[in-house]
Write a protein that holds these residues in place. Structure first.
Motif: not given
Length: 361
Positions: A342-355
């Protein structure tokens, strides 16, 4: 292995609660303070707010742990949002904690620091938001211990300070026996250290107990495959093939992490914060978990890490299914990193939050 945190500090602003703050269990703190940081600008409607909550050993400096997601055009868009990240009550990063002076004795609280719940932390954070003149929170977002705060913030939503959506990540609806057990063996390591002294150990920076507790934690935050891929059976330098003098690379890594942790945490704070995590149970006093979650109707995004050993994916799936939200989404993040994903996969986590945030008014 990649560290989950950057440089940690107590930098930021300080909010002091005006007067006596009553905790969930009835005990009190006089004028407790919270360290916090803000990013971006509050709009005229005072409702473009994202409250970001941090994990066990995190701080209010969002840039030091989710930095790739912070800035103009990013997930935590400073051109669009007013982002607030507040420290946990009881943490050693600038908030009232066991190291703080007890007004009743003029000495550090130490082991006498009261039992704080996740609900207490959120209540103080909401007092901070009111002080910042916030009228509504677009979304509360956080992972692990931060996810527990997200869930409590959902219940704390009121007409005066509403929570319009939420993103709990890598946590469940309560701290389970498995998670309490893992925290307890870490605490037992701290108690076994001669320097523990009943919790009056704030000045100890060579605590073997805390060192070992951190090493235990570092094992649970990752996965067997991640450790094997990174270290295998490799050694550091010359030495025997096995036995007490074998210089395993993974042993060196864990010792390094334990030693490094002593420069930024103290034993009693670690004990108190892990105990605070153990208070997590959304059903307590609300008719049970199922009834409590069904009452939460704001849009929600639940994110889990598919390799998480500490907070397994099925807990996020159960949480998602039980939420009463009509508009809700579940995302499973593929990662070899385990809980720290949850801290290291920022690109994937960030994209999900963005959408998700794009769909929220």
């Amino acid at each position: 292995m990649e560290d989950e945190y950057g440089d940690m500090s107590s930098s930021g602003e300080t909010f002091t609660f005006p007067g006596t703050f009553t905790l969930e269990d009835g005990s009190t703190l006089e004028s407790p303070s919270l360290c916090y940081n803000t990013y971006g600008t509050l709009n005229e409607s005072r409702d473009n707010v994202l409250l970001v909550t941090h994990a066990l050993t995190g701080n209010s400096d969002l840039a030091s742990w989710w930095g790739n997601m912070l800035g103009p055009g990013k997930t935590f868009d400073t051109d669009k949002y007013f982002i607030v990240c507040a420290n946990i009550l009881g943490s050693c990063y600038g908030s009232t904690s066991p190291a703080s002076i007890d007004p009743a004795t003029s000495l550090p609280y130490g082991g006498s620091f009261p039992d704080v719940s996740v609900r207490d932390t959120i209540a103080l954070q909401f007092a901070l938001l009111s002080d910042l003149n916030v009228s509504s929170i677009k979304s509360v977002i956080g992972g692990s211990f931060g996810g527990m705060q997200v869930l409590e913030a959902m219940f704390a939503s009121t007409r005066e300070l509403s929570v319009r959506s939420a993103v709990p990540i890598a946590c469940g609806s309560s701290h389970t026996a498995w998670q309490i057990a893992i925290s307890e063996v870490q605490r037992q390591a701290i108690y076994a250290d001669p320097s523990w002294n009943g919790g009056d150990c704030l000045d100890v920076r060579d605590s073997k107990g805390l060192n070992v507790a951190r090493q235990m934690g570092m094992v649970t935050y990752r996965t067997a495959r991640a450790y094997d891929l990174k270290f295998g059976r490799e050694k550091v330098g010359e030495g025997p093939a096995y036995g007490k003098d074998a210089k395993w690379q993974v042993k060196s890594y864990l010792e390094y992490q334990g030693d490094k942790f002593l420069s930024r945490f103290d034993p009693i704070t670690y004990v108190k914060l892990t105990e605070q995590m153990d208070t997590h149970d959304v059903g307590r006093g609300r008719g049970g978990i199922a009834k409590a979650l069904l009452s939460l109707e704001m849009p929600s995004l639940v994110i889990g890490i598919d390799s998480d050993v500490l907070y397994p994916l099925h807990e996020q799936e159960s949480l998602f299914s039980a939420l009463g939200s009509v508009e809700k989404k579940f995302v499973s993040v593929r990662s070899e990193a385990g809980h720290d994903g949850f801290l290291l996969e920022q690109e994937t986590v960030g994209k999900a939050i963005d959408e998700f945030l794009e769909r929220i008014e």
